[in-house]
Design a protein around this motif. Structure first.
Motif, PDB file in Angstrom:
ATOM      1  N   GLY A 162      63.369  35.168 -27.809  1.00  0.00           N
ATOM      2  CA  GLY A 162      62.047  35.417 -27.234  1.00  0.00           C
ATOM      3  C   GLY A 162      61.732  34.457 -26.110  1.00  0.00           C
ATOM      4  O   GLY A 162      61.211  34.858 -25.054  1.00  0.00           O
ATOM      5  N   HIS A 163      62.075  33.149 -26.310  1.00  0.00           N
ATOM      6  CA  HIS A 163      61.863  32.164 -25.240  1.00  0.00           C
ATOM      7  C   HIS A 163      62.689  32.502 -24.005  1.00  0.00           C
ATOM      8  O   HIS A 163      62.209  32.368 -22.859  1.00  0.00           O
ATOM      9  N   GLU A 170      59.648  35.091 -16.206  1.00  0.00           N
ATOM     10  CA  GLU A 170      59.055  34.178 -15.233  1.00  0.00           C
ATOM     11  C   GLU A 170      59.940  34.023 -13.999  1.00  0.00           C
ATOM     12  O   GLU A 170      59.450  34.024 -12.863  1.00  0.00           O
ATOM     13  N   LEU A 171      61.266  33.881 -14.221  1.00  0.00           N
ATOM     14  CA  LEU A 171      62.181  33.771 -13.072  1.00  0.00           C
ATOM     15  C   LEU A 171      62.183  35.042 -12.231  1.00  0.00           C
ATOM     16  O   LEU A 171      62.255  34.995 -11.006  1.00  0.00           O
ATOM     17  N   PHE A 175      61.212  35.240  -8.378  1.00  0.00           N
ATOM     18  CA  PHE A 175      62.096  35.883  -7.396  1.00  0.00           C
ATOM     19  C   PHE A 175      61.340  36.937  -6.589  1.00  0.00           C
ATOM     20  O   PHE A 175      61.521  37.055  -5.361  1.00  0.00           O
ATOM     21  N   LYS A 176      60.493  37.693  -7.267  1.00  0.00           N
ATOM     22  CA  LYS A 176      59.708  38.698  -6.535  1.00  0.00           C
ATOM     23  C   LYS A 176      58.769  38.038  -5.535  1.00  0.00           C
ATOM     24  O   LYS A 176      58.602  38.526  -4.397  1.00  0.00           O
ATOM     25  N   LEU A 260      70.576  30.482  -5.273  1.00  0.00           N
ATOM     26  CA  LEU A 260      70.490  29.672  -6.493  1.00  0.00           C
ATOM     27  C   LEU A 260      69.833  30.446  -7.630  1.00  0.00           C
ATOM     28  O   LEU A 260      70.279  30.421  -8.783  1.00  0.00           O
ATOM     29  N   LEU A 261      68.752  31.153  -7.298  1.00  0.00           N
ATOM     30  CA  LEU A 261      68.079  31.950  -8.330  1.00  0.00           C
ATOM     31  C   LEU A 261      68.965  33.070  -8.841  1.00  0.00           C
ATOM     32  O   LEU A 261      68.963  33.398 -10.030  1.00  0.00           O
ATOM     33  N   THR A 262      69.750  33.666  -7.932  1.00  0.00           N
ATOM     34  CA  THR A 262      70.674  34.726  -8.368  1.00  0.00           C
ATOM     35  C   THR A 262      71.725  34.168  -9.326  1.00  0.00           C
ATOM     36  O   THR A 262      72.055  34.786 -10.346  1.00  0.00           O
TER      37      THR A 262
END
Length: 427
Positions: A162-163, A170-171, A175-176, A260-262
């Motif tokens: 769940g976390h 959130e990520l 990103f959006k 980095l996010l990808t």
């Protein structure tokens, strides 16, 4: 089972009471026969004494009056003979009854011995059943504790999932937002480029006008004006160039953040899949433990997939090809398992027995996180080890553990994680 034991004890007590009553009755019967025989002997003795007395008196009477005693003597002899025959018949009957009672006593003694032996056997069976019942109760308690532990682990893993889902959402939202900022900056760059082109067009128009004005006005005045206009245009151009450089710099930073996010997204996705697979494995293990009583009589080869071997509620597999440690673990995870974790000597002997002579195989052991601290793949520390003498020695960065087939029962060795070895899976 306790009720059955109580019933057995009650039946034994009833049977013992009946036996005691029969034995008591037989004792009184023997005593009665003995008393009758004693009385018969006394009667015979009294008859003999009376006969002797009568004979003595008859002799005395014969001395005095011999002619008158023949008839009473004959009657007395006949009566004595009749009594002797009756007593002899009664004696024979009592002897026969005594022999019959003795034979019956022997039969009852034999029956008593057989029943006593049978009673002892029943007591032994009852004792063994009590021991087996205690063992089964202990096994049931152990299984219940393991099920509770697995349920607690499943709840923890479910909370962790769940976390992770929350962090992923959130990520994804971040990103959006970054994507939206990037689109806005791209639109601003396009707008600035458009303005720059318009300024270039205006500049060209102004230059054309300037050339026309040169023909109509004085050249010095026009030149001064054009210089000022040129300076202003150059300043504007410089400002646009600086803005363009800043926009390109921001675009590069945003692109790096996106990469980095990808990368983080891919790592989190892989972690999520691993956790989901572990959750599924825990659910399967719980189902197996819940149905242990139902599958207790099923052959072990039906509890595991093809080419897997069953040992103490778990399945094991030895590969036929060689890979490095990381690829070997991925192969086990793709089968819903993981590299083997050895918890005791029995499992160590079983895993060693799966290898042929001079074969080595990867196990779920590594110290890649902290050098010298060996951990299993489920993040638990090593409590019981079976290292070769002088191992582990971390020769040239050896951070992964392998099982080495030896004549002394199999040992562990540390090897480079890039080496190509067989592997052993467990689920």
């Amino acid at each position: 089972m306790e009720k059955m034991e109580i019933d057995d004890i009650a039946d034994d007590g009833t049977y013992n009471l009946l036996n005691q009553g029969n034995i008591h009755g037989r004792k009184w019967r023997h005593r009665y026969v003995s008393i009758c025989l004693g009385l018969l002997c006394i009667v015979l003795l009294a008859g003999n004494i009376g006969q002797l007395v009568y004979s003595y008196q008859a002799k005395q009477d014969n001395i005095t009056c011999p002619a008158s005693t023949d008839a009473p003597q004959a009657a007395y002899n006949a009566l004595t003979q009749n009594q002797n025959d009756i007593l002899a018949a009664e004696n024979r009957r009592l002897c026969s009854e005594r022999d019959a009672l003795s034979a019956e006593k022997q039969q009852f003694n034999a029956m008593l011995r057989n029943l006593t032996e049978h009673n002892e056997q029943l007591h032994q069976i009852c004792t063994s059943l009590r021991i087996e019942r205690d063992k089964l109760g202990f096994s049931i308690n152990n299984v219940t504790n393991k099920i509770n532990l697995l349920q607690a682990n499943y709840s923890g893993l479910k909370t962790a999932c769940g976390h992770i889902k929350t962090s992923y959402n959130e990520l994804q939202q971040t990103f959006k937002d970054l994507q939206s900022d990037h689109n806005n900056l791209t639109a601003d760059v396009s707008l600035l480029n458009t303005k720059y082109k318009n300024l270039q067009t205006e500049k060209e128009e102004l230059q054309t006008r300037f050339s026309l004005e040169v023909k109509r006005v004085q050249s010095e005045r026009n030149c001064s004006f054009l210089r000022k206009e040129k300076d202003q245009l150059q300043e504007s151009l410089q400002m646009l160039n600086r803005s363009n450089i800043e926009i390109q710099t921001n675009y590069s930073l945003l692109w790096k953040n996106k990469e980095l996010l990808t990368t983080k997204y891919a790592e989190l996705t892989k972690e999520k899949e691993d956790l989901q697979m572990r959750c599924q494995n825990l659910i399967n293990s719980t189902d197996i433990l819940k149905t242990k009583d139902k599958i207790g009589e099923i052959p072990s080869e039906l509890l595991c997939p093809t080419h897997w071997r069953y040992f103490k509620t778990k399945c094991y597999f030895v590969s036929t090809v060689k890979k490095n440690w990381t690829e070997s673990r991925r192969a086990c995870i793709s089968e819903g398992a993981d590299l083997v974790i050895i918890n005791n000597h029995e499992e160590q002997s079983f895993v060693h027995g799966m290898l042929h002579k001079d074969q080595n195989a990867w196990i779920g052991l590594t110290d890649s996180l902290t050098e010298g601290v060996w951990m299993w793949v489920d993040k638990t520390p090593v409590t019981k080890s079976y290292w070769l003498p002088g191992q582990p020695n971390n020769y040239r960065g050896q951070d992964c553990g392998e099982m080495v087939q030896t004549d002394s029962g199999g040992k562990w060795n540390d090897d480079g994680c890039f080496s190509q070895q067989l592997w052993i899976c467990e689920k």
